[in-house]
Design a protein around this motif. Structure first.
Motif, PDB file in Angstrom:
ATOM      1  N   ARG A 134       1.015  -1.071   0.067  1.00  0.00           N
ATOM      2  CA  ARG A 134      -0.210  -0.230  -0.123  1.00  0.00           C
ATOM      3  C   ARG A 134       0.830   1.248  -0.069  1.00  0.00           C
ATOM      4  NH1 ARG A 134      -2.807  -0.632   4.506  1.00  0.00           N
ATOM      5  NH2 ARG A 134      -4.128  -2.261   3.711  1.00  0.00           N
ATOM      6  N   HIS A 135       1.931   1.167   0.886  1.00  0.00           N
ATOM      7  CA  HIS A 135       2.778   2.242   1.025  1.00  0.00           C
ATOM      8  C   HIS A 135       3.514   2.580  -0.706  1.00  0.00           C
ATOM      9  CE1 HIS A 135       6.528   4.795   1.661  1.00  0.00           C
ATOM     10  NE2 HIS A 135       7.281   3.682   1.272  1.00  0.00           N
ATOM     11  N   TYR A 136       4.082   1.451  -0.972  1.00  0.00           N
ATOM     12  CA  TYR A 136       4.826   1.470  -2.402  1.00  0.00           C
ATOM     13  C   TYR A 136       4.008   2.139  -3.544  1.00  0.00           C
ATOM     14  CZ  TYR A 136       8.068   0.528  -5.867  1.00  0.00           C
ATOM     15  OH  TYR A 136       9.101   0.721  -7.134  1.00  0.00           O
ATOM     16  N   GLN A 137       2.743   1.751  -3.523  1.00  0.00           N
ATOM     17  CA  GLN A 137       1.767   1.981  -4.609  1.00  0.00           C
ATOM     18  C   GLN A 137       1.314   3.658  -4.349  1.00  0.00           C
ATOM     19  OE1 GLN A 137      -1.411  -0.523  -5.072  1.00  0.00           O
ATOM     20  NE2 GLN A 137      -0.096  -2.349  -5.151  1.00  0.00           N
ATOM     21  N   THR A 138       1.160   4.104  -3.197  1.00  0.00           N
ATOM     22  CA  THR A 138       0.813   5.364  -2.751  1.00  0.00           C
ATOM     23  C   THR A 138       2.109   6.326  -2.798  1.00  0.00           C
ATOM     24  OG1 THR A 138      -0.705   4.412  -1.283  1.00  0.00           O
ATOM     25  CG2 THR A 138      -0.500   6.793  -0.934  1.00  0.00           C
ATOM     26  N   LYS A 139       3.131   5.892  -2.680  1.00  0.00           N
ATOM     27  CA  LYS A 139       4.216   7.028  -2.464  1.00  0.00           C
ATOM     28  C   LYS A 139       5.129   6.967  -3.745  1.00  0.00           C
ATOM     29  CE  LYS A 139       3.089   8.418   1.710  1.00  0.00           C
ATOM     30  NZ  LYS A 139       2.528   9.775   1.680  1.00  0.00           N
ATOM     31  N   HIS A 140       5.392   5.852  -4.254  1.00  0.00           N
ATOM     32  CA  HIS A 140       6.375   5.908  -5.238  1.00  0.00           C
ATOM     33  C   HIS A 140       5.942   5.183  -6.623  1.00  0.00           C
ATOM     34  CE1 HIS A 140       9.084   6.143  -1.872  1.00  0.00           C
ATOM     35  NE2 HIS A 140       8.552   4.874  -1.393  1.00  0.00           N
ATOM     36  N   MET A 141       4.755   4.886  -6.962  1.00  0.00           N
ATOM     37  CA  MET A 141       4.254   4.693  -8.277  1.00  0.00           C
ATOM     38  C   MET A 141       3.423   5.598  -8.880  1.00  0.00           C
ATOM     39  SD  MET A 141       3.199   0.493  -7.929  1.00  0.00           S
ATOM     40  CE  MET A 141       3.114   0.464  -9.679  1.00  0.00           C
ATOM     41  N   GLU A 142       3.461   5.860 -10.196  1.00  0.00           N
ATOM     42  CA  GLU A 142       3.035   6.845 -10.722  1.00  0.00           C
ATOM     43  C   GLU A 142       1.484   6.598 -11.238  1.00  0.00           C
ATOM     44  OE1 GLU A 142       3.253   9.910 -14.762  1.00  0.00           O
ATOM     45  OE2 GLU A 142       4.870   8.110 -14.488  1.00  0.00           O
ATOM     46  N   LYS A 143       0.458   7.323 -10.952  1.00  0.00           N
ATOM     47  CA  LYS A 143      -0.805   7.102 -11.082  1.00  0.00           C
ATOM     48  C   LYS A 143      -1.134   7.779 -12.525  1.00  0.00           C
ATOM     49  CE  LYS A 143      -1.985   6.581  -6.456  1.00  0.00           C
ATOM     50  NZ  LYS A 143      -2.539   7.024  -4.939  1.00  0.00           N
ATOM     51  N   LYS A 144      -1.516   7.226 -13.600  1.00  0.00           N
ATOM     52  CA  LYS A 144      -1.532   7.639 -14.761  1.00  0.00           C
ATOM     53  C   LYS A 144      -2.931   7.780 -15.240  1.00  0.00           C
ATOM     54  CE  LYS A 144       2.636   6.157 -16.360  1.00  0.00           C
ATOM     55  NZ  LYS A 144       3.863   5.297 -17.579  1.00  0.00           N
ATOM     56  N   ILE A 145      -3.972   6.877 -14.818  1.00  0.00           N
ATOM     57  CA  ILE A 145      -5.357   7.073 -14.787  1.00  0.00           C
ATOM     58  C   ILE A 145      -6.036   7.801 -14.228  1.00  0.00           C
ATOM     59  CG2 ILE A 145      -7.469   5.487 -15.293  1.00  0.00           C
ATOM     60  CD1 ILE A 145      -5.508   3.044 -15.636  1.00  0.00           C
ATOM     61  N   CYS A 146      -6.708   8.975 -14.712  1.00  0.00           N
ATOM     62  CA  CYS A 146      -7.231   9.949 -14.090  1.00  0.00           C
ATOM     63  C   CYS A 146      -8.925   9.983 -14.376  1.00  0.00           C
ATOM     64  CB  CYS A 146      -6.713  11.287 -14.331  1.00  0.00           C
ATOM     65  SG  CYS A 146      -7.520  12.704 -13.515  1.00  0.00           S
ATOM     66  N   CYS A 147      -9.686  10.249 -13.341  1.00  0.00           N
ATOM     67  CA  CYS A 147     -11.162  10.349 -13.383  1.00  0.00           C
ATOM     68  C   CYS A 147     -11.498  11.694 -13.835  1.00  0.00           C
ATOM     69  CB  CYS A 147     -11.784   9.769 -11.859  1.00  0.00           C
ATOM     70  SG  CYS A 147     -13.479  10.233 -12.058  1.00  0.00           S
ATOM     71  N   ASN A 148     -12.222  12.093 -14.862  1.00  0.00           N
ATOM     72  CA  ASN A 148     -12.557  13.398 -15.173  1.00  0.00           C
ATOM     73  C   ASN A 148     -13.429  13.865 -14.400  1.00  0.00           C
ATOM     74  OD1 ASN A 148     -10.802  13.015 -17.496  1.00  0.00           O
ATOM     75  ND2 ASN A 148     -12.498  12.166 -18.826  1.00  0.00           N
TER      76      ASN A 148
END
Length: 199
Positions: free
Chosen positions: A76-90
């Motif tokens: 959970r930490h790694y996904q929240t802090k270190h991974m780029e979130k590319k899919i955005c809700c309009n």
């Protein structure tokens, strides 16, 4: 209690921290698991292979000293802090790592407004708490005071019924995320059943 530097910490492969994972059993043909826990359980129960779980997990990101006792917490930490979130809700501007998370996402675009000062809230329980102390309508003195209070009461009752209908629909559609409100409604259920003459 020992310092983090004195504890042996397992640094997992980044693969184990990704949102979509697949663990393949090397003994079984075409047996795969999406999470590590059921995979380890399968190895233990089906093949009598014991895999010792680590007590402490350390984040593999450079210059990050994050330690946790479970792989789930570290993931959970790694996904929240270190991974780029590319899919955005309009609609609500929330970002997601993978398409499956975005599809499961329900926008919290429903707004509840105070009928006295028109301030908006995205959950009903904070709005109700605000309304108990809101001074939005300041009644005039004399007979106007009584009339203003009556209008405010009728307005609140009518809107309350409309919002209760919306609330019930959100419960039925499983889009209600306000856990505090759900707990409050659950406490009311026995009282409502007694009013209807049910045991």
């Amino acid at each position: 209690m020992a310092n983090n530097s004195e504890i042996f910490a397992y640094v997992p492969d980044i693969f184990e921290l990704l949102p979509d994972r697949q663990y393949e059993c090397e003994i079984c043909d075409n047996k795969t698991f999406k999470n590590r826990s059921p995979y380890i359980l399968h190895l233990k129960n089906s093949h009598h292979i014991e895999i010792e779980e680590n007590e402490v997990y350390k984040c593999p990101a450079a210059n990050c000293d994050y330690f946790r006792g479970t792989l789930i917490q570290l993931r959970r930490h790694y996904q929240t802090k270190h991974m780029e979130k590319k899919i955005c809700c309009n609609k609500c501007d929330r970002k997601f790592l993978v398409e499956s998370q975005f599809k499961r996402h329900k926008c919290s675009t429903v707004e509840y407004s105070c009928h006295l000062c028109h301030k908006t809230f995205n959950m009903l329980s904070p709005r109700n708490k605000h309304m108990r102390n809101c001074k939005g309508i300041i009644p005039k003195s004399g007979s106007k005071l009584k009339k203003d209070l009556e209008v405010a009461a009728v307005l609140t009752d009518e809107v309350f019924i409309d919002e209760m209908i919306k609330l019930i629909r959100r419960i039925q559609n499983k889009t209600l995320k306000d856990t505090k409100l759900v707990r409050e409604l659950a406490k009311l259920t026995p009282h409502l059943q007694r009013l209807q003459g049910k045991p």
